[in-house]
Design a protein around this motif. Structure first.
Motif, PDB file in Angstrom:
ATOM      1  N   ARG A  23     -14.918   0.419  -2.576  1.00  0.00           N
ATOM      2  CA  ARG A  23     -13.667   0.860  -1.471  1.00  0.00           C
ATOM      3  C   ARG A  23     -13.303  -0.554  -1.587  1.00  0.00           C
ATOM      4  O   ARG A  23     -13.369  -1.673  -1.174  1.00  0.00           O
ATOM      5  CB  ARG A  23     -14.730   0.692  -0.085  1.00  0.00           C
ATOM      6  CG  ARG A  23     -14.864   2.243   0.601  1.00  0.00           C
ATOM      7  CD  ARG A  23     -15.360   2.359   1.495  1.00  0.00           C
ATOM      8  NE  ARG A  23     -15.911   1.639   2.703  1.00  0.00           N
ATOM      9  CZ  ARG A  23     -17.194   1.083   2.511  1.00  0.00           C
ATOM     10  NH1 ARG A  23     -18.101   1.630   1.886  1.00  0.00           N
ATOM     11  NH2 ARG A  23     -17.684   0.444   3.482  1.00  0.00           N
ATOM     12  N   ALA A  25      -9.668  -2.704  -1.262  1.00  0.00           N
ATOM     13  CA  ALA A  25      -8.015  -2.855  -0.586  1.00  0.00           C
ATOM     14  C   ALA A  25      -7.693  -3.667  -1.904  1.00  0.00           C
ATOM     15  O   ALA A  25      -7.553  -4.507  -2.723  1.00  0.00           O
ATOM     16  CB  ALA A  25      -7.946  -2.797   0.798  1.00  0.00           C
ATOM     17  N   TYR A  43      -3.849  -1.288 -10.361  1.00  0.00           N
ATOM     18  CA  TYR A  43      -4.795  -1.185  -8.738  1.00  0.00           C
ATOM     19  C   TYR A  43      -5.171   0.677  -9.533  1.00  0.00           C
ATOM     20  O   TYR A  43      -5.829   0.783  -9.278  1.00  0.00           O
ATOM     21  CB  TYR A  43      -4.682  -1.332  -7.514  1.00  0.00           C
ATOM     22  CG  TYR A  43      -4.894  -1.131  -6.635  1.00  0.00           C
ATOM     23  CD1 TYR A  43      -5.855  -1.536  -6.003  1.00  0.00           C
ATOM     24  CD2 TYR A  43      -4.520  -0.068  -5.530  1.00  0.00           C
ATOM     25  CE1 TYR A  43      -6.503  -1.116  -5.411  1.00  0.00           C
ATOM     26  CE2 TYR A  43      -5.313   0.390  -4.762  1.00  0.00           C
ATOM     27  CZ  TYR A  43      -6.280   0.027  -4.273  1.00  0.00           C
ATOM     28  OH  TYR A  43      -7.167   0.790  -3.335  1.00  0.00           O
ATOM     29  N   TYR A  44      -3.919   1.160  -9.133  1.00  0.00           N
ATOM     30  CA  TYR A  44      -4.439   2.706  -9.221  1.00  0.00           C
ATOM     31  C   TYR A  44      -4.607   3.256 -10.661  1.00  0.00           C
ATOM     32  O   TYR A  44      -5.855   3.966 -10.684  1.00  0.00           O
ATOM     33  CB  TYR A  44      -3.052   3.569  -8.777  1.00  0.00           C
ATOM     34  CG  TYR A  44      -3.216   3.870  -8.077  1.00  0.00           C
ATOM     35  CD1 TYR A  44      -3.568   3.483  -6.773  1.00  0.00           C
ATOM     36  CD2 TYR A  44      -1.359   2.964  -6.963  1.00  0.00           C
ATOM     37  CE1 TYR A  44      -3.172   3.981  -4.949  1.00  0.00           C
ATOM     38  CE2 TYR A  44      -1.066   3.290  -5.504  1.00  0.00           C
ATOM     39  CZ  TYR A  44      -1.739   3.785  -4.483  1.00  0.00           C
ATOM     40  OH  TYR A  44      -0.914   3.748  -3.682  1.00  0.00           O
ATOM     41  N   MET A  47      -9.178   2.416 -10.260  1.00  0.00           N
ATOM     42  CA  MET A  47      -9.651   2.330  -9.675  1.00  0.00           C
ATOM     43  C   MET A  47      -9.869   3.863 -10.234  1.00  0.00           C
ATOM     44  O   MET A  47     -11.130   4.555 -10.154  1.00  0.00           O
ATOM     45  CB  MET A  47      -8.754   2.929  -8.052  1.00  0.00           C
ATOM     46  CG  MET A  47      -8.786   1.676  -7.133  1.00  0.00           C
ATOM     47  SD  MET A  47     -10.586   0.938  -6.672  1.00  0.00           S
ATOM     48  CE  MET A  47     -10.619   1.529  -5.787  1.00  0.00           C
ATOM     49  N   ARG A  48      -8.517   4.701 -10.697  1.00  0.00           N
ATOM     50  CA  ARG A  48      -8.414   6.033 -11.587  1.00  0.00           C
ATOM     51  C   ARG A  48      -9.661   6.134 -12.469  1.00  0.00           C
ATOM     52  O   ARG A  48     -10.432   6.766 -13.042  1.00  0.00           O
ATOM     53  CB  ARG A  48      -7.401   6.514 -11.515  1.00  0.00           C
ATOM     54  CG  ARG A  48      -7.070   7.952 -12.131  1.00  0.00           C
ATOM     55  CD  ARG A  48      -6.058   7.933 -12.371  1.00  0.00           C
ATOM     56  NE  ARG A  48      -4.805   7.883 -12.567  1.00  0.00           N
ATOM     57  CZ  ARG A  48      -3.678   7.069 -11.630  1.00  0.00           C
ATOM     58  NH1 ARG A  48      -4.298   7.198 -10.352  1.00  0.00           N
ATOM     59  NH2 ARG A  48      -3.114   6.217 -12.286  1.00  0.00           N
ATOM     60  N   VAL A  54      -9.395   6.127  -3.515  1.00  0.00           N
ATOM     61  CA  VAL A  54      -8.345   5.364  -2.437  1.00  0.00           C
ATOM     62  C   VAL A  54      -7.691   5.928  -1.664  1.00  0.00           C
ATOM     63  O   VAL A  54      -7.256   6.791  -1.557  1.00  0.00           O
ATOM     64  CB  VAL A  54      -7.150   4.664  -3.662  1.00  0.00           C
ATOM     65  CG1 VAL A  54      -6.019   4.212  -3.169  1.00  0.00           C
ATOM     66  CG2 VAL A  54      -7.089   4.248  -5.058  1.00  0.00           C
ATOM     67  N   ASP A  55      -8.429   4.876  -0.455  1.00  0.00           N
ATOM     68  CA  ASP A  55      -7.642   5.451   1.111  1.00  0.00           C
ATOM     69  C   ASP A  55      -6.147   4.702   1.401  1.00  0.00           C
ATOM     70  O   ASP A  55      -6.469   3.257   0.433  1.00  0.00           O
ATOM     71  CB  ASP A  55      -8.148   4.593   1.612  1.00  0.00           C
ATOM     72  CG  ASP A  55      -7.990   5.375   3.501  1.00  0.00           C
ATOM     73  OD1 ASP A  55      -7.366   6.416   3.388  1.00  0.00           O
ATOM     74  OD2 ASP A  55      -9.094   5.570   4.167  1.00  0.00           O
ATOM     75  N   GLU A  56      -5.566   5.426   1.142  1.00  0.00           N
ATOM     76  CA  GLU A  56      -3.848   5.038   1.403  1.00  0.00           C
ATOM     77  C   GLU A  56      -3.652   3.810   2.571  1.00  0.00           C
ATOM     78  O   GLU A  56      -2.980   2.615   2.701  1.00  0.00           O
ATOM     79  CB  GLU A  56      -3.283   6.055   1.647  1.00  0.00           C
ATOM     80  CG  GLU A  56      -2.451   7.158   0.314  1.00  0.00           C
ATOM     81  CD  GLU A  56      -1.643   6.600  -0.375  1.00  0.00           C
ATOM     82  OE1 GLU A  56      -1.309   5.425  -1.165  1.00  0.00           O
ATOM     83  OE2 GLU A  56      -2.949   6.349  -2.387  1.00  0.00           O
ATOM     84  N   TRP A  58      -5.772   1.157   2.351  1.00  0.00           N
ATOM     85  CA  TRP A  58      -6.626   0.478   1.861  1.00  0.00           C
ATOM     86  C   TRP A  58      -5.213  -0.280   1.472  1.00  0.00           C
ATOM     87  O   TRP A  58      -5.494  -0.922   0.748  1.00  0.00           O
ATOM     88  CB  TRP A  58      -7.412   1.003   0.625  1.00  0.00           C
ATOM     89  CG  TRP A  58      -8.523   1.344   1.339  1.00  0.00           C
ATOM     90  CD1 TRP A  58      -8.953   1.304   2.946  1.00  0.00           C
ATOM     91  CD2 TRP A  58      -9.558   2.036   0.940  1.00  0.00           C
ATOM     92  NE1 TRP A  58     -10.917   2.045   2.924  1.00  0.00           N
ATOM     93  CE2 TRP A  58     -10.889   2.396   1.154  1.00  0.00           C
ATOM     94  CE3 TRP A  58      -9.563   2.150  -0.480  1.00  0.00           C
ATOM     95  CZ2 TRP A  58     -11.724   3.210   1.129  1.00  0.00           C
ATOM     96  CZ3 TRP A  58     -11.030   2.951  -1.106  1.00  0.00           C
ATOM     97  CH2 TRP A  58     -12.269   3.579  -0.128  1.00  0.00           C
ATOM     98  N   VAL A  59      -4.240   0.394   1.035  1.00  0.00           N
ATOM     99  CA  VAL A  59      -2.859  -0.120   0.526  1.00  0.00           C
ATOM    100  C   VAL A  59      -2.015  -0.843   1.309  1.00  0.00           C
ATOM    101  O   VAL A  59      -1.450  -0.217   2.375  1.00  0.00           O
ATOM    102  CB  VAL A  59      -2.139   1.195  -0.225  1.00  0.00           C
ATOM    103  CG1 VAL A  59      -0.882   0.253  -1.568  1.00  0.00           C
ATOM    104  CG2 VAL A  59      -3.281   1.455  -1.268  1.00  0.00           C
ATOM    105  N   PRO A  83     -13.300  -1.864   3.581  1.00  0.00           N
ATOM    106  CA  PRO A  83     -13.260  -1.792   2.205  1.00  0.00           C
ATOM    107  C   PRO A  83     -14.111  -3.338   2.018  1.00  0.00           C
ATOM    108  O   PRO A  83     -14.301  -3.802   3.222  1.00  0.00           O
ATOM    109  CB  PRO A  83     -11.960  -2.191   2.130  1.00  0.00           C
ATOM    110  CG  PRO A  83     -11.128  -3.073   3.295  1.00  0.00           C
ATOM    111  CD  PRO A  83     -11.429  -1.556   3.845  1.00  0.00           C
TER     112      PRO A  83
END
Length: 142
Positions: A23, A25, A43-44, A47-48, A54-56, A58-59, A83
């Motif tokens: 988790r 952020a 970042y994306y 994570m991918r 990705v919890d939005e 956290w962005v 996170p």
């Protein structure tokens, strides 16, 4: 010198993942600035690449002042599942994050919070957090 901001962010997030964080952020700069769009892309992609959600929430997009980041960090730790790591992509994001965690939350019984961020300059590796509070761990960017 040209810096690949997406790749640097990818590697920073991978370091957090290597320390068993899932988790994660991000506290980033404004998206109308190319550098910050690239850092968010990295970042994306990290994570991918590691099949992490990705919890939005956290962005977070910062305002280049500590107070702005401070408020955003407060909202992160009000989440039901906050996170366990924060990737702070610029100086103010890093300072705001550390201040929010220390003053606003006193680390609030969190088992571990890692801040990977930039304190002295572009993707610097100066460790600030451990000087502020022992339970807050800073991860130097490689």
């Amino acid at each position: 010198m040209i810096v690949d901001n997406a790749d640097a962010s990818f590697r920073a997030v991978e370091q957090l993942i290597a320390h068993n964080h899932q988790r994660i952020a991000i506290v980033n700069g404004p998206q109308d600035v190319y550098v910050y769009r690239e850092r968010l892309r990295g970042y994306y992609e990290a994570m991918r690449a590691h099949n992490l959600p990705v919890d939005e929430q956290w962005v977070k997009v910062g305002s280049f002042v500590e107070a702005g980041e401070y408020v955003m960090i407060e909202s992160l730790f009000d989440l039901p599942e906050p996170p366990t790591a924060i990737y702070a992509t610029n100086y103010f994001a890093t300072i705001g994050t550390v201040l929010a965690l220390y003053w606003g939350y006193g680390i609030c019984g969190l088992a571990a919070v890692v801040v990977a961020g930039n304190v002295l300059g572009f993707f610097g590796n100066y460790l600030l957090a451990w000087r502020v509070y022992r339970r807050l761990r800073a991860l130097p960017l490689q």
